[in-house]
Design an enzyme around this catalytic site. Sequence first.
Site, short mmCIF file in Angstrom:
data_model
loop_
_atom_site.label_atom_id
_atom_site.label_comp_id
_atom_site.label_asym_id
_atom_site.label_seq_id
_atom_site.Cartn_x
_atom_site.Cartn_y
_atom_site.Cartn_z
N PRO A 297 0.71 -1.17 -0.18
CA PRO A 297 -0.03 -0.05 0.05
C PRO A 297 0.85 1.38 -0.08
O PRO A 297 1.87 1.32 0.84
CB PRO A 297 -0.75 -0.09 1.35
CG PRO A 297 -0.89 -1.55 1.61
CD PRO A 297 0.57 -1.96 1.03
N GLU A 298 0.51 2.00 -0.70
CA GLU A 298 1.06 3.60 -0.69
C GLU A 298 0.20 4.53 -0.03
O GLU A 298 -0.73 4.29 0.54
CB GLU A 298 1.46 3.90 -2.21
CG GLU A 298 1.97 2.87 -3.16
CD GLU A 298 2.32 3.36 -4.67
OE1 GLU A 298 2.27 4.42 -4.95
OE2 GLU A 298 2.63 2.23 -5.29
N HIS B 212 -5.57 -15.09 10.58
CA HIS B 212 -4.53 -14.12 10.39
C HIS B 212 -5.12 -12.81 11.32
O HIS B 212 -4.47 -11.93 10.88
CB HIS B 212 -4.74 -13.83 8.71
CG HIS B 212 -4.46 -15.00 8.08
ND1 HIS B 212 -3.35 -15.96 8.35
CD2 HIS B 212 -4.88 -15.60 6.95
CE1 HIS B 212 -3.24 -16.84 7.40
NE2 HIS B 212 -4.00 -16.76 6.48
#
Length: 281
Positions: free
Chosen positions: A2-3, A100
Amino acid sequence: MPELPEVETVRRGLQPHLEGRVIARAEARRPDLRWPLPPDLVQVLTGARVVALRRRSKYILAELEDRGSLLLHLGMSGRMLIEGESQGDFHRDPAILPRHDHVVLWNDQGTRITFNDARRFGMVDLVPPGAEHPLLAHLGPEPLSDAFTAKALAAALAGRRMPVKAALLDQRIVAGLGNIYVSEALYRAGIDPRRLAGAVTAPEVAALVGHVRAVLEEAIAAGGSSLRDHRQATGELGYFQHSFRVYDREGAPCPTPGCTGTVQRIVQSGRSSFFCPLCQQ
């Protein structure tokens, strides 16, 4: 990974459920992610009030009243899930497996906030009161802040004999930019990603600053880009990928009106760069 737009989108989704709220309960369901979790993580978080939720580069910081800050990085597959206690408040995507769920928080309204990370490349850490985390110590200016100016960027690029693409990905020069949005901004600015950073002219730098801001703002408004793992905190997909002009469009016609070029892909420092060789000089 992710940016900035994806991380900012997640931060905004979390904000109503964390900022101003007390963390009534916390669980750490494993001892580590990418790095070991702080041994006192649950103790520090339980009962803490989140006074602000902010982003620095690609990190999310939850500032805790009198207890420092909680630092989060999503890594490659990390997701923040928001689920209400009453059935039907929010719905978990069945593809996101509960095994998770590694760090789980409940706020004082009963909302559950979960850090789910299948690949475990994310990180969760604590920052003591008044301290700065080492990962944040040498970051450059935020590209949407007043500190990111043409003058500042020109000074940072001056004399650098590295490709301008690589320079913009250097978090010490500008924080939060990644492969997708640098490719898109360079295309809009008409700058070849292979150009030496120090050879970019002052007018080109000024234009580039504007295009970086525009691309990031458009992507945030679209909820980021969902290519593999990114989801908003509500579970929704981002859709800026439908607005890509060059990224991941190898072989497609250049979208610039009147241009006869074709989008090309090259590899720079192990990452794909997409550009039009006719439009970008």
